[in-house]
Design an enzyme around this catalytic site. Structure first.
Site, PDB file in Angstrom:
ATOM      1  N   CYS A 185      96.815  82.400  61.416  1.00 18.56           N
ATOM      2  CA  CYS A 185      96.565  80.952  61.361  1.00 18.56           C
ATOM      3  C   CYS A 185      96.214  80.558  59.926  1.00 18.56           C
ATOM      4  O   CYS A 185      96.638  79.520  59.424  1.00 18.56           O
ATOM      5  CB  CYS A 185      95.418  80.554  62.286  1.00 18.56           C
ATOM      6  SG  CYS A 185      95.498  81.247  63.931  1.00 18.56           S
ATOM      7  N   CYS A 220      87.419  71.294  90.206  1.00 18.26           N
ATOM      8  CA  CYS A 220      86.886  70.074  90.816  1.00 18.26           C
ATOM      9  C   CYS A 220      87.806  69.620  91.941  1.00 18.26           C
ATOM     10  O   CYS A 220      87.347  69.291  93.036  1.00 18.26           O
ATOM     11  CB  CYS A 220      86.819  68.952  89.778  1.00 18.26           C
ATOM     12  SG  CYS A 220      85.169  68.641  89.146  1.00 18.26           S
ATOM     13  N   CYS A 265      98.721  79.377  56.976  1.00 20.86           N
ATOM     14  CA  CYS A 265      99.105  77.971  56.765  1.00 20.86           C
ATOM     15  C   CYS A 265      97.893  77.049  56.710  1.00 20.86           C
ATOM     16  O   CYS A 265      97.861  76.091  55.945  1.00 20.86           O
ATOM     17  CB  CYS A 265     100.017  77.495  57.888  1.00 20.86           C
ATOM     18  SG  CYS A 265     101.576  78.379  57.964  1.00 20.86           S
ATOM     19  N   HIS A 270      82.468  60.380  89.535  1.00 18.41           N
ATOM     20  CA  HIS A 270      82.112  60.280  88.120  1.00 18.41           C
ATOM     21  C   HIS A 270      82.003  58.870  87.593  1.00 18.41           C
ATOM     22  O   HIS A 270      81.500  58.660  86.497  1.00 18.41           O
ATOM     23  CB  HIS A 270      83.120  61.077  87.285  1.00 18.41           C
ATOM     24  CG  HIS A 270      82.982  62.562  87.489  1.00 18.41           C
ATOM     25  ND1 HIS A 270      81.830  63.245  87.173  1.00 18.41           N
ATOM     26  CD2 HIS A 270      83.838  63.482  88.009  1.00 18.41           C
ATOM     27  CE1 HIS A 270      81.983  64.523  87.477  1.00 18.41           C
ATOM     28  NE2 HIS A 270      83.192  64.702  87.986  1.00 18.41           N
TER      29      HIS A 270
END
Lengths: 109, 281, 138
Positions: free
Chosen positions: B97, B242, B100, B201
């Site tokens: 990684c 969930c 670059c 939620h």
């Protein structure tokens, strides 16, 4: 050797001679307790780190006998005296015979 | 039977007057970065909710404290593992990684805008998809499993360098249709319990669900170290669980449905600080 | 005899009362305590155990033990399948007889810390930790 076991310790870089410092240690380890069962209902055998020690310049700071009730990724925080400059050595002993080590230098100043 | 179950559930929720205010506490990371854990709701949902709040505010005292220090946070040891992977060359091109992207710190600002529309690919991408794109096409390496250890460690690393920055995903332009698909999923009741994400939620955050303190279901803290399984968890993994627990057929991690859902849920947290890796139940 | 929670409670009903602190101690717990103290009396005093009143999750419960003069501190979780948790032995360079860690608790139970003090005596402290069941979990 258990998979991906990696220790991590937090020690201040320096201390006054005779000062008390706080040390924190963490090691990534599953701590398989022996209580869990696999899909067939067979108990997964226990495989934990059973002992942790911290020494400074050869002198013991703390020695912990560990049981399966210590959480995954065992964490300890404790205090050490720093009489002089030197090296903290941390050692974790695995049920399977592996020994994991980490060390940290500390300067006086 | 279905009607009875949902009526029963509704009456149980209604008759159990167990509401607990989210705490009045401030998250200061490593005694340095003050995180935004509550803020005005983004415009697109200001009609349904006044204030958006991080899941951190719904957790217990010790759990909150664990997240405030990078050493106490067990998620960070996995971030360290990802740092090693970051610097390790892999694949046919012999690149890592870092070849670059230099050092991980330079990736600050990436996490807060994901999921986002990728022009070249012509699709909305999650961070995991982008990591695998890099791996396959730039490094010539095998893609990582979507919620496997390697991937979730890496997304934790990428999140960690953006901590304190506000979530800011785009919901208009080319991302809009995906966002709207996600929004529809969020509000659609499914499964035996006939629950939508919003049922808990949005309509019931703050209530106690058994002994758990229901949050707003924000994902600014993902990937999160869950005390329940003592490891890092991705957002898709959590969605899956969930939905399964509401007894509905769940989608797959990395599926178009979850990509859309992740974009929508992320946008509900626009303005909250990126917290990943956070610590949750 | 299999140490199920039911058995532990049944045994605990007729078990030792340790130094006036009415803890229900299982046979395995009694054995661990006896091995540590050699049967000596255990008093109250220089030992402090800090544990949350309600644990967010039984998997990871932060606890802390501290003392001024303890040479060794043993921690037991009396409601776990096996009660042993850890034994802290403080060396010459321990700046304080104090340690924190995170433990697993199988359910609501008493956690006990027994310290062997420098003068050879034993003291203990305990805390009841409520371990909760979550809602939807995933």
């Amino acid at each position: 050797m258990a998979k991906d076991v990696k220790p991590r310790v937090k020690v201040p870089k320096s201390a006054a001679a005779g000062e008390a410092i706080t040390i924190k240690t963490l090691i990534s380890h599953n701590m398989e307790s022996g209580q869990r069962k696999d899909k067939e209902g067979n108990a997964i055998p226990r495989s934990i780190i059973n002992r942790f020690t911290c020494d400074f310049n050869g002198e013991n700071v703390i020695d912990v006998a560990m049981e399966p009730a210590i959480s995954t990724n065992p964490y300890f925080e404790f205090e050490a005296l720093v009489p002089e400059a030197g090296e903290f050595k941390f050692t974790w002993y695995d049920d399977d015979g592996s020994v994991y080590e980490e060390s940290k230098m500390i300067a006086i100043g | 039977m279905k009607k009875l179950t949902s009526a029963l559930l509704a009456s149980v929720i209604a008759s159990t007057p167990l509401w607990a205010d989210p705490v009045d506490d401030t998250l200061i990371l490593n005694e340095e970065i003050t995180m935004v854990t509550r803020t005005a709701a983004p415009a697109h949902m200001a009609d349904v909710v006044d204030e958006v709040m991080s899941g951190w505010l719904f957790r217990g005292t010790e759990t909150r404290a664990m997240q405030a220090d990078d050493f106490d946070n067990p998620g960070m040891i996995f971030v360290e593992q990802a740092e090693e992977a970051w610097n390790t060359a892999e694949g046919s091109e012999g690149k890592s990684c870092s070849s670059c992207h230099n050092d991980p710190a330079s990736m600050a600002g990436v996490r807060p805008v994901y999921p986002k529309f990728n022009e070249k690919a012509g699709e909305v991408r999650t961070l995991e998809m982008q990591v695998n794109d890099c791996r396959e096409n730039q490094m010539g390496a095998e893609p990582w499993k979507y919620s496997g250890g390697d991937m979730v460690n890496m997304t934790a690393l990428l999140a960690s360098v953006s901590r304190g920055m506000p979530v800011n995903v785009a919901i208009d332009g080319p991302a809009q249709s995906t966002w709207e698909a996600g929004k529809e999923l969020y509000y659609t009741r499914t499964g035996q319990l006939e629950l939508a994400c919003a049922s808990c939620h949005e309509a019931n955050y703050g209530m106690m669900i058994r002994a758990d303190h229901l949050s707003q279901g924000q994902i600014n803290g993902f990937p999160t170290y869950r005390l329940k399984n003592t490891k890092l968890n991705s957002a898709h993994s959590r969605f899956k669980g969930c939905i399964r627990d509401t007894r509905a057929e769940t989608f797959k991690e990395g599926s178009p449905e979850f990509i859309a859902l992740e974009l929508y849920v992320a946008s509900r947290g626009n303005g909250l600080s990126v917290e990943g890796p956070s610590i949750r139940n | 005899m299999e140490l199920t929670r039911r058995n532990a409670i049944v045994m605990g009903a007729g078990a030792l009362f340790v130094a006036g602190l009415p803890l229900r101690v299982s046979a395995a717990g009694e054995d661990a305590i006896a091995a540590f103290t050699g049967g000596a009396e255990i008093g109250a005093g220089d030992i402090k155990l800090t544990a949350p009143e309600i644990a967010e999750n039984g998997n990871t419960v932060p606890i802390e033990v501290s003392s001024d003069t303890a040479a060794e501190i043993m921690v037991l979780a009396l409601g776990n399948p096996t009660p042993g948790v850890a034994k802290f032995k403080f060396g010459k360079l321990a700046a304080a007889r104090h340690a924190s860690t995170r433990i697993r608790l199988a359910g609501t139970q008493d956690v006990v810390a027994i310290a062997k003090l420098d003068d050879g005596s034993f003291v203990q402290a305990s805390a009841t930790v409520k371990v909760t069941i979550g809602g939807c979990g995933g």
